[in-house]
Design a protein around this motif. Structure first.
Motif, short mmCIF file in Angstrom:
data_model
loop_
_atom_site.label_atom_id
_atom_site.label_comp_id
_atom_site.label_asym_id
_atom_site.label_seq_id
_atom_site.Cartn_x
_atom_site.Cartn_y
_atom_site.Cartn_z
N SER A 151 -39.88 -22.46 8.49
CA SER A 151 -39.86 -22.53 9.95
C SER A 151 -41.06 -21.75 10.47
O SER A 151 -41.72 -21.03 9.71
CB SER A 151 -38.57 -21.93 10.52
N LEU A 152 -41.33 -21.89 11.75
CA LEU A 152 -42.39 -21.09 12.39
C LEU A 152 -41.77 -20.24 13.49
O LEU A 152 -42.33 -20.10 14.59
CB LEU A 152 -43.50 -21.99 12.95
N GLY A 153 -40.60 -19.69 13.20
CA GLY A 153 -39.98 -18.76 14.14
C GLY A 153 -40.56 -17.37 13.97
O GLY A 153 -41.52 -17.16 13.22
N TYR A 154 -39.98 -16.40 14.68
CA TYR A 154 -40.41 -15.02 14.52
C TYR A 154 -40.09 -14.54 13.10
O TYR A 154 -39.02 -14.83 12.57
CB TYR A 154 -39.70 -14.11 15.52
N GLU A 155 -41.02 -13.80 12.52
CA GLU A 155 -40.78 -13.22 11.20
C GLU A 155 -40.05 -11.87 11.37
O GLU A 155 -39.94 -11.35 12.48
CB GLU A 155 -42.10 -13.02 10.45
N GLU A 156 -39.59 -11.30 10.25
CA GLU A 156 -38.97 -9.99 10.34
C GLU A 156 -39.98 -8.96 10.81
O GLU A 156 -41.20 -9.19 10.75
CB GLU A 156 -38.34 -9.59 9.01
N GLU A 157 -39.50 -7.81 11.27
CA GLU A 157 -40.36 -6.91 12.04
C GLU A 157 -41.57 -6.38 11.25
O GLU A 157 -42.61 -6.07 11.85
CB GLU A 157 -39.55 -5.74 12.59
N LYS A 158 -41.48 -6.28 9.93
CA LYS A 158 -42.64 -5.80 9.16
C LYS A 158 -43.58 -6.93 8.75
O LYS A 158 -44.64 -6.67 8.18
CB LYS A 158 -42.17 -5.04 7.92
N GLY A 159 -43.19 -8.16 9.05
CA GLY A 159 -44.04 -9.29 8.71
C GLY A 159 -43.43 -10.16 7.63
O GLY A 159 -42.42 -9.80 7.00
N LEU A 160 -44.03 -11.31 7.39
CA LEU A 160 -43.54 -12.29 6.42
C LEU A 160 -43.37 -11.64 5.04
O LEU A 160 -44.33 -11.11 4.47
CB LEU A 160 -44.54 -13.44 6.34
N TYR A 161 -42.15 -11.72 4.50
CA TYR A 161 -41.87 -11.04 3.23
C TYR A 161 -42.72 -11.58 2.07
O TYR A 161 -43.27 -10.79 1.29
CB TYR A 161 -40.38 -11.11 2.90
N PRO A 162 -42.88 -12.91 1.92
CA PRO A 162 -43.73 -13.40 0.82
C PRO A 162 -45.17 -12.86 0.90
O PRO A 162 -45.79 -12.60 -0.13
CB PRO A 162 -43.70 -14.92 1.00
#
Length: 482
Positions: A151-162
Motif C-alpha cells: 500500500s502507499l499509506g502512512y508508514e510506521e513512525e520510524k519509517g518503512l521497516y524493510p
C-alpha cells in the motif's frame, strides 16, 4: 519568475509587464507593503530594457498600486479591492518580519533564485550532475516496486521497516551495529538537523561545530534559539585543543561534526584523531552529531570508519543520506542513535509531516536490497574521479598564481583560497552577470573573505571548462583593480 513578456506580440512590452504586476497584486500574490524586485532585476529577468520596466512602474504608481520611496525601493501600496475598503488589508510583510524562523542569508537567497536559470553555470552546487543520474538503474528499481508495495499509506513512525532493515545491514558494512528500531527515516539530512534542533536542545543552548561549516549556511539552529560556536580546523579537521578549551567556556550542549570529506573544505579526519575526539567528548559528556553524507564518495581510497563505529556509549547520533551519492530528489536520509533519542525524534517527525514519502522509501529499500546501490556507487566514484581530475587540471592551468587549494580525496568540493583583499561579494555579482554561480566562503564562516567552495560534481564537463576559464579571468581582473 517563469513569465516573460511576448516580444512578438502586438501589446507593448511595458503594458504586458504592467498587467503581469497588476495581476500579482490583485490576486494577493504580492501583498500590500511587500517590497518588489528592483527595476534592474526585473529588466534582467524579463530580458527587456530598464526603461521598459520604469514605464510600467510609473503607470502602476499613477494608479495607486505601487509607491516608491528613496532608499527603500518600490513597494505595493494598494490593491484594487483595498482602494474601496473601509478597513486596511492585513500587512503580511509585518507578519513575515516578526516570524520566528530566520530568513536565509541574502547570498543564499540569490543562489536559490539563480539556480533554475537555464544559462547559469553552477560552479558551487552541492549535488550530483543530471549527467550522473542512474537513469537505467532507477527505471529497473521503479519497475520492480508494484510487486513489492502492499500500500502507499502512512508508514510506521520510524519509517518503512524493510528500509530500516536494509539500512541496518548496510551500516554493518561501515562498522556500525544498530538495529532497525534505532533508525529513523527522514526527508534528507536537513530534516534530521531540524528535528535535532527542536527535539533535543533548549533555547539558549550552544552547539559547537567546525569553522567553516555547512551548518553555518543554514538557520536551522538559530531559528530555534540555539547558538552556534565555531571551532578552528587544521589540515586534519577539527582542532581538539579548541574542543577541550571551549566545551566548558561555552557550556556547549552538542558537537556537530562532518569528519569525512568535510563540507566545504574536503578534509578527512584520520582514525587516531577520531578516537581522541570521541574520548574527549565522553570525558566532557558532550553528545556528538556526525554528519556522514559524503562517506561513499571516496575517490582514491576508503576513508576511516565513522565515529559512530567507534562509539560504545551511544553518545553519537549518525546522519546518512542518499542525496549526495544517489539522488537529492529522492528525499531520503536517516538518523541512527540510541532508541531513547530516536523515539523522541520520531514523535516530533510525526507531528511535522507524518512520515517521509512512502514511495521513496520503497524505492530506497529496493536500491539497497537489489545490490544496485553498491553497483551505482562504483560508477559514481569513477565519474567523480574523472571530474575531480579535470577540475585539478583546470585549476593548474587557469589559476596559477591567483589561488591555492588542496586536491580533494573525495566528496564534491575544492576549497579554493584567493588573494587577500578581493571582494567576494563583488566577485559573486560579477560572476553572476557572466553566467557563473558561485558559493563564497562567508556562507560557511561569516568571517571568511578569501575562499570559494568550488564543486566539480554538478556542471557539465564543457560548462566546467568554460566556467573555470571565465572565473579565473574575473579574479585576475578584480586583483588588477585593487
Amino acid at each position: 519568475m517563469e513569465w516573460k513578456p511576448d516580444k512578438a506580440g502586438e501589446t507593448p512590452l511595458y503594458l504586458q509587464i504592467k498587467d503581469y504586476i497588476k495581476n500579482k497584486i490583485e490576486t494577493g500574490q504580492w501583498t500590500v507593503g511587500m517590497k518588489i524586485p528592483s527595476q534592474r532585476k526585473l529588466a534582467e529577468r524579463f530580458e527587456v530594457n530598464r526603461s521598459t520596466v520604469v514605464t510600467a512602474f510609473d503607470e502602476l504608481i499613477a494608479e495607486g498600486l505601487l509607491e516608491r520611496k528613496s532608499g527603500k525601493g518600490t513597494r505595493v501600496k494598494n490593491n484594487t479591492w483595498s482602494l474601496f475598503s473601509e478597513q486596511p488589508p492585513p500587512d503580511w510583510s509585518s507578519y513575515v518580519k516578526k516570524s520566528i524562523h530566520i530568513p536565509n542569508l541574502p547570498t543564499v537567497q540569490d543562489i536559490h533564485k539563480a539556480e533554475p536559470l537555464p544559462h547559469i553555470i553552477r560552479l558551487g552546487t552541492g549535488e550530483p550532475s543530471p549527467e550522473l543520474f542512474p537513469r537505467e538503474m532507477m527505471a529497473r528499481v521503479l519497475k520492480r516496486l508494484p510487486s513489492r508495495i502492499r500500500s502507499l499509506g502512512y508508514e510506521e513512525e520510524k519509517g518503512l521497516y524493510p528500509l530500516r532493515e536494509q539500512l541496518s545491514a548496510y551500516m554493518k558494512t561501515l562498522g556500525i551495529s544498530v538495529s532497525p528500531s534505532s533508525i529513523l527515516i527522514v526527508s534528507g539530512a536537513l530534516q534530521a538537523l531540524q528535528l535535532i534542533s527542536v527535539g533535543l536542545l533548549r533555547r539558549g543552548s550552544t552547539v559547537l561545530l567546525e569553522k567553516p561549516s555547512y551548518l553555518s549556511s543554514l538557520n536551522v539552529f538559530p531559528s530555534s534559539g540555539i547558538r552556534l560556536f565555531g571551532l578552528p580546523m587544521d589540515a586534519t579537521g577539527l582542532q581538539l585543543l579548541a574542543l577541550r578549551k571551549h566545551r566548558k567556556r561555552q557550556n556547549a550542549s552538542l558537537l556537530y561534526t562532518n569528519p569525512t570529506f568535510h563540507n566545504p573544505t574536503g578534509t578527512v579526519m584520520p582514525v587516531e584523531k577520531r578516537k581522541l575526539l570521541l574520548k574527549i567528548c565522553e570525558e566532557e559528556q558532550l553528545p556528538v552529531v556526525e554528519d556522514d553524507v559524503y562517506r561513499e564518495l571516496w575517490l582514491d581510497s576508503p576513508p576511516p570508519k565513522p565515529l559512530k563505529a567507534m562509539d560504545n556509549n551511544g553518545s553519537v547520533l549518525y546522519i546518512g543520506s542518499f542525496s549526495k551519492a544517489l539522488s537529492p530528489g529522492l528525499r531520503i536520509g536517516w538518523i541512527a542513535g540510541s532508541e531513547t533519542v530516536i523515539d523522541r525524534l520520531a514523535d516530533i517527525k510525526m507531528q511535522t509531516d507524518y512520515g517521509s514519502s512512502s514511495l521513496s522509501q520503497w524505492a530506497a529499500a529496493e536500491w539497497l536490497s537489489s545490490g544496485l546501490y553498491a553497483e551505482h556507487l562504483g560508477q559514481m566514484r569513477s565519474s567523480l574521479r574523472d571530474r575531480r581530475d579535470l577540475a585539478e587540471e583546470l585549476l593548474r592551468t587557469e589559476f596559477e598564481g591567483i589561488a591555492e587549494w588542496v586536491k580533494p580525496a573525495g566528496g564534491f568540493y575544492v576549497w579554493l583560497r584567493l588573494p587577500q583583499g578581493l571582494s567576494l561579494r563583488e566577485l559573486f555579482e560579477d560572476a553572476l552577470k557572466a553566467g557563473i554561480l558561485l558559493n563564497p566562503g562567508h556562507l560557511y564562516d561569516g568571517d571568511d573573505d578569501c575562499h570559494l567552495r568550488l564543486s566539480y560534481a554538478y556542471a557539465s564537463v564543457s560548462d566546467m571548462r568554460k566556467g573555470m576559464a571565465k572565473l579565473a579571468g574575473l579574479i585576475r581582473g578584480l586583483a588588477s583593480r585593487r
